[in-house]
Design a protein around this motif. Structure first.
Motif, mmCIF file in Angstrom:
data_model
loop_
_atom_site.group_PDB
_atom_site.id
_atom_site.type_symbol
_atom_site.label_atom_id
_atom_site.label_comp_id
_atom_site.label_asym_id
_atom_site.label_seq_id
_atom_site.Cartn_x
_atom_site.Cartn_y
_atom_site.Cartn_z
ATOM 1 N N SER A 138 24.744 41.344 36.232
ATOM 2 C CA SER A 138 23.383 40.841 36.023
ATOM 3 C C SER A 138 22.881 40.250 37.330
ATOM 4 N N ALA A 139 21.628 39.854 37.316
ATOM 5 C CA ALA A 139 21.089 39.065 38.422
ATOM 6 C C ALA A 139 21.676 37.667 38.328
ATOM 7 N N THR B 253 15.858 36.487 37.486
ATOM 8 C CA THR B 253 14.867 37.365 36.860
ATOM 9 C C THR B 253 13.620 36.564 36.472
ATOM 10 N N GLU C 6 19.506 42.406 40.250
ATOM 11 C CA GLU C 6 20.829 42.960 39.959
ATOM 12 C C GLU C 6 21.420 43.634 41.205
ATOM 13 N N PHE D 71 20.932 46.705 34.061
ATOM 14 C CA PHE D 71 19.555 46.455 33.612
ATOM 15 C C PHE D 71 18.550 47.486 34.115
ATOM 16 N N ARG E 283 14.807 42.589 28.687
ATOM 17 C CA ARG E 283 15.601 41.390 28.965
ATOM 18 C C ARG E 283 16.993 41.494 28.347
ATOM 19 N N GLY E 284 17.961 41.048 29.114
ATOM 20 C CA GLY E 284 19.345 41.108 28.643
ATOM 21 C C GLY E 284 19.939 42.505 28.736
ATOM 22 N N GLY E 285 19.243 43.397 29.429
ATOM 23 C CA GLY E 285 19.611 44.816 29.409
ATOM 24 C C GLY E 285 20.894 45.197 30.139
ATOM 25 N N SER E 286 21.470 44.274 30.900
ATOM 26 C CA SER E 286 22.711 44.628 31.600
ATOM 27 C C SER E 286 23.848 44.920 30.621
ATOM 28 N N ASP E 287 23.834 44.263 29.483
ATOM 29 C CA ASP E 287 24.841 44.562 28.459
ATOM 30 C C ASP E 287 24.757 46.035 28.063
#
Ligand code: ASP
Ligand code: MG
Length: 402
Positions: free
Chosen positions: A40-41, A46, A73, A135, A149-153
């Protein structure tokens, strides 16, 4: 084993934390595993970039936002890679595009369409640690996109699925999924394993830990997910996997609390065929996520209809309800409610689980306003002031501290 690891914002929140992540990766490499790390960042980054954009425009175009936000990121991925290289581990950072993540064209909330894993596979074959900027992806038109948002998962789970990794470990600052929120019930226990469906129902417990969309994707792609902490990497986390992999199915796995609910009461609604269809179609068209619904027995051609909606949807709901002024005597909105849920796959094959929940409420003199059940969940709407007491009593009733 091939492991996909994902490090969230707080895990890479400072340069020291990035160094700590490098240590975790080194240890896993030394144990003989191949590693793809998705980052993530740095925490807060972000949000800061969004604020920057808003100093210039109320509504920046979504492509520019994607260009801007995806940079957070990329910074982390490069720094982590530099740190590893310096310590003699060959690492290579990749943007979403380089990692082959192709998305649709919905900028700022793009969906991953497919992943061309060849760059990652090649690097792994060469013995490199691959560090992917989470992300983000690239549209078929070759433009940069972000996943929401939260897209790195999602990046991590999608890569794990595409490349058939053995496991996808999500590192945050929490060491797993607990039977309930430990701030409410200090006796809450960390779970060793939980099924995808239970995790989705317990979303309120995992909300800060795992993004729901990524749990859904893990289920679809059959990815074994582990929730664990980068602050205590020696502690085993919680495995989220398919139900068949869980040998000993507990009756109840956890108790969830959702304070973000409003109860809408429609009194003396005209009892004619199609009225419920009209009301709930109108709510659905307004994108309101109606949760629990109760209709009482009709008296004199009128019936009461109760349902719950998320707090954020109150205003929209009030707007929709204007259409039905003629059909209903009065409507009230009760914000003093919350939803407690008992979740467990074991319920499927056992009786008396619901009775136990109701008895626990009765013992504390807590009035249940609405009840709804699914195969693996019993939810109750109660007054906000009993929220914590209800959670603790249920936790106790099912012996979750044992
Ligand atoms: N940095 C992005 C966000 O804050 C993505 C992520 O951390 O998963 O939403
Ligand atoms: Mg995150």
């Amino acid at each position: 084993m091939l492991k996909v690891l994902k490090f969230g914002g707080t895990s890479v929140g400072t340069l020291d934390r990035i160094q700590n992540v490098a240590e975790i990766i080194k240890k896993i490499k030394n144990d003989g595993h191949d590693v793809i790390a998705v980052v993530s960042a740095m925490s807060g980054e972000t949000n800061k970039l969004i604020e920057y954009a808003h100093t210039f425009a109320k509504k920046p175009t979504s492509h520019e936002l994607d260009m801007l936000l995806s940079s957070g990121e990329r910074v982390t991925s490069a720094l982590l890679s530099i740190a590893l290289n310096e310590q003699g581990y060959i690492a290579t950072s990749m943007s979403g595009r380089e990692a082959g993540i192709v998305t649709d064209n919905s900028h700022t909330k793009a969906r991953i369409e497919h992943i061309d894993t060849k760059n990652m596979t090649y690097a792994i074959k060469e013995g490199k640690v691959v560090i992917v900027a989470g992300f983000q992806g690239v549209t078929k038109d070759g433009r940069i996109s972000t996943l929401g948002r939260g897209g790195s998962d999602l990046t991590a789970v999608a890569i794990a699925g595409a490349i058939k990794a053995d496991v996808c470990e999500i590192y945050t600052d929490v060491d797993g999924i607990y039977t309930t929120d430990p701030r409410i019930e200090p006796k809450a226990k960390k779970l060793d394993m939980i099924s995808y469906d239970e995790m989705l129902e317990l979303a309120s417990l995992g909300a800060k830990v795992l993004q729901n969309r990524s749990v859904e994707m893990a289920k679809k792609l059959n990815v074994n997910l582990v929730s664990r902490s980068s602050f205590t990497p020696e502690v085993e986390g919680t495995l989220i996997t398919k139900e068949e992999n869980i040998m000993e199915k507990p009756l109840v796995s956890g108790i969830a609390l959702d304070r973000n609910q409003i109860r809408v009461g429609m009194y003396k609604v005209r009892d004619i065929p199609g009225i419920a269809a009209t009301i709930f179609t109108a709510l659905a068209s307004a994108d309101i996520n109606v949760d629990m619904i109760v209709q009482t027995v009709a008296v004199d051609g009128r019936t009461d209809l109760d349902f719950t909606i998320p707090t954020d949807d109150l205003e929209t709901c009030e707007g929709v309800m204007k259409i039905f002024e003629e059909d209903v005597e009065n409507i009230d909105y009760n914000e003093d409610v919350c939803k407690v849920s008992v979740v467990g796959v074991g319920m499927k094959s056992h009786t008396g689980v619901a009775a136990k929940a109701f008895s626990a409420m009765a013992k504390e003199n807590i009035n249940i306003r609405i009840i709804s059940t699914s195969e693996i969940k019993i939810s109750m709407i109660i007054s906000q002031k009993y929220a914590e007491l209800a959670v603790r009593s249920l936790h106790d009733a099912y012996n979750l501290d044992k």
